[in-house]
Design a protein around this motif. Sequence first.
Motif, PDB file in Angstrom:
ATOM      1  N   TYR A 112      44.471 -18.952   5.570  1.00  0.00           N
ATOM      2  CA  TYR A 112      44.410 -20.752   5.362  1.00  0.00           C
ATOM      3  C   TYR A 112      43.797 -20.636   4.247  1.00  0.00           C
ATOM      4  N   LEU A 113      44.591 -21.121   3.266  1.00  0.00           N
ATOM      5  CA  LEU A 113      44.307 -21.809   1.440  1.00  0.00           C
ATOM      6  C   LEU A 113      43.351 -22.139   1.517  1.00  0.00           C
ATOM      7  N   GLU A 114      42.712 -23.263   2.395  1.00  0.00           N
ATOM      8  CA  GLU A 114      42.263 -24.898   1.565  1.00  0.00           C
ATOM      9  C   GLU A 114      40.197 -23.896   1.929  1.00  0.00           C
ATOM     10  N   THR A 115      40.552 -23.073   2.586  1.00  0.00           N
ATOM     11  CA  THR A 115      38.787 -22.641   3.232  1.00  0.00           C
ATOM     12  C   THR A 115      38.670 -21.762   2.148  1.00  0.00           C
ATOM     13  N   TRP A 116      39.302 -20.826   1.469  1.00  0.00           N
ATOM     14  CA  TRP A 116      39.296 -19.630   0.272  1.00  0.00           C
ATOM     15  C   TRP A 116      38.835 -21.010  -0.448  1.00  0.00           C
ATOM     16  N   TYR A 117      39.672 -21.885  -0.997  1.00  0.00           N
ATOM     17  CA  TYR A 117      39.494 -22.533  -2.000  1.00  0.00           C
ATOM     18  C   TYR A 117      38.058 -23.576  -1.842  1.00  0.00           C
ATOM     19  N   LEU A 118      37.643 -23.882  -0.645  1.00  0.00           N
ATOM     20  CA  LEU A 118      36.034 -24.769  -0.921  1.00  0.00           C
ATOM     21  C   LEU A 118      35.600 -23.555  -1.004  1.00  0.00           C
ATOM     22  N   HIS A 142      35.345 -16.268  -8.482  1.00  0.00           N
ATOM     23  CA  HIS A 142      37.051 -15.916  -8.859  1.00  0.00           C
ATOM     24  C   HIS A 142      38.031 -14.295  -7.057  1.00  0.00           C
ATOM     25  N   GLN A 143      36.364 -14.483  -7.430  1.00  0.00           N
ATOM     26  CA  GLN A 143      37.521 -13.289  -5.575  1.00  0.00           C
ATOM     27  C   GLN A 143      38.086 -14.170  -4.309  1.00  0.00           C
ATOM     28  N   CYS A 144      37.362 -15.498  -4.268  1.00  0.00           N
ATOM     29  CA  CYS A 144      37.554 -16.671  -3.659  1.00  0.00           C
ATOM     30  C   CYS A 144      39.266 -16.745  -4.082  1.00  0.00           C
ATOM     31  N   THR A 145      39.076 -17.340  -5.000  1.00  0.00           N
ATOM     32  CA  THR A 145      40.578 -18.488  -6.241  1.00  0.00           C
ATOM     33  C   THR A 145      41.703 -16.818  -6.142  1.00  0.00           C
ATOM     34  N   ALA A 146      41.058 -15.435  -6.462  1.00  0.00           N
ATOM     35  CA  ALA A 146      41.841 -14.737  -6.329  1.00  0.00           C
ATOM     36  C   ALA A 146      42.370 -14.196  -4.979  1.00  0.00           C
ATOM     37  N   SER A 147      41.694 -14.464  -3.821  1.00  0.00           N
ATOM     38  CA  SER A 147      43.261 -14.318  -2.481  1.00  0.00           C
ATOM     39  C   SER A 147      43.718 -14.586  -1.819  1.00  0.00           C
ATOM     40  N   ALA A 148      42.827 -16.378  -2.605  1.00  0.00           N
ATOM     41  CA  ALA A 148      44.045 -18.089  -2.002  1.00  0.00           C
ATOM     42  C   ALA A 148      44.892 -17.574  -3.072  1.00  0.00           C
ATOM     43  N   LEU A 149      44.734 -17.091  -3.854  1.00  0.00           N
ATOM     44  CA  LEU A 149      46.257 -16.328  -5.447  1.00  0.00           C
ATOM     45  C   LEU A 149      47.435 -15.781  -4.438  1.00  0.00           C
ATOM     46  N   ARG A 150      46.348 -14.444  -3.957  1.00  0.00           N
ATOM     47  CA  ARG A 150      47.250 -13.211  -2.978  1.00  0.00           C
ATOM     48  C   ARG A 150      48.322 -14.380  -2.014  1.00  0.00           C
ATOM     49  N   ILE A 151      47.846 -15.166  -1.264  1.00  0.00           N
ATOM     50  CA  ILE A 151      48.198 -15.332   0.168  1.00  0.00           C
ATOM     51  C   ILE A 151      49.791 -15.914  -0.933  1.00  0.00           C
ATOM     52  N   LEU A 152      49.083 -17.276  -1.681  1.00  0.00           N
ATOM     53  CA  LEU A 152      50.336 -18.202  -2.473  1.00  0.00           C
ATOM     54  C   LEU A 152      50.911 -16.954  -2.806  1.00  0.00           C
ATOM     55  N   GLU A 153      51.189 -15.636  -3.238  1.00  0.00           N
ATOM     56  CA  GLU A 153      51.865 -15.020  -3.935  1.00  0.00           C
ATOM     57  C   GLU A 153      53.031 -14.678  -3.040  1.00  0.00           C
ATOM     58  N   SER A 171      48.293 -26.312  -7.319  1.00  0.00           N
ATOM     59  CA  SER A 171      47.967 -26.607  -8.822  1.00  0.00           C
ATOM     60  C   SER A 171      46.275 -26.073  -8.325  1.00  0.00           C
ATOM     61  N   LYS A 172      45.537 -27.096  -7.585  1.00  0.00           N
ATOM     62  CA  LYS A 172      44.400 -27.001  -8.086  1.00  0.00           C
ATOM     63  C   LYS A 172      43.827 -25.527  -7.390  1.00  0.00           C
ATOM     64  N   ILE A 173      44.765 -24.847  -6.832  1.00  0.00           N
ATOM     65  CA  ILE A 173      43.824 -23.956  -6.818  1.00  0.00           C
ATOM     66  C   ILE A 173      44.137 -22.600  -8.300  1.00  0.00           C
ATOM     67  N   GLN A 174      45.052 -22.700  -8.314  1.00  0.00           N
ATOM     68  CA  GLN A 174      44.872 -22.061 -10.044  1.00  0.00           C
ATOM     69  C   GLN A 174      44.269 -23.467 -11.146  1.00  0.00           C
TER      70      GLN A 174
END
Length: 315
Positions: free
Chosen positions: A253-259, A274-285, A296-299
């Motif tokens: 769930y992306l929002e959890t990683w972002y927050l 950085h570990q959290c946003t990297a996890s979110a970006l991997r999910i997006l990919e 966009s806000k995660i990036q």
Amino acid sequence: LWQEEQQNMAAAGANAAKIEKLIAHANECVARYDIEAAIKFYEKAVQLEPLDTNLLDAAGELCIEVGRSADAIDLFGRSIQLKPDENSCKYMNLGQLMAGHECLAHFNKGMELMYRELAEAAQKEDAEGHAKLQGRICHGYCSMTELYMTDLCDEEGAEQKCEEFLTKAQGHKDDSPELWVQWANLRLCQCRPDDARKFTYKAVSLSNKVEEGHPNKPSLEVRTGMMKLLIELEQLDEAEEFGNGLLEVDDQYLETWYLLALIHFNRQDYSNAHQCTASALRILEAEGVEDEEQASKIQELHEEIEKNGGGEEMQ
């Protein structure tokens, strides 16, 4: 004429049997979380019986689950044309897909029908149905409150409307975590942080009392709303603990990683951020972008973290 009538009855019976099989297949797909396949079975059923509003509404709800908003709007719209005074759910669902006054109009109609359904449940002494409707009415008022705190926030009397809606919601289900999230949001908007903090903790407490998987357990969207409130109220330790618990429920769930990234960023802990946003970006990919604004806000946060040295240890 008699023969024609018999043929029509036979055709109707055959269609009913086909539709029953299609719905059974759709339910099997839903059970294994293949919503797109379930929608295809419902689409075939709708082709056989295009005037069946139950089929249209069910297909519309599945379309919402996979983000096919345009298809959902079309299906609910057709259902409303056929039976405008039945099924409050289609109006509430359609309202969620609209904005501003158009959204409000659907919510108002949905609430009107829900009160009618509530009276019918009471008349039938249907305790379970009555309790479910109390919860749905509470949720409806929460949705209307959110609308007046966002799209319609500049309307005259918007703040008073929010107070009125939440008071009514509380009268229907005062143990709803979503209700107290909305009370907290309203108090925060009114610059009353102490009340907002109290209501946020009440929401978290009520949510934690409900077992995971229970129908009354708040959605991840509502629970990340609690996280946002804790962050805004500078309760970062509590927000992090709550967020880590949400990852155990669903680590995709992306929002959890972002927050969680935001919490670490606010503490200037750029490595964990950085570990959290990297996890979110991997999910997006892996899963693709469904919500451009969220991606966009995660990036943006990821890039800001890297500017501050986050992620250097990984290079």
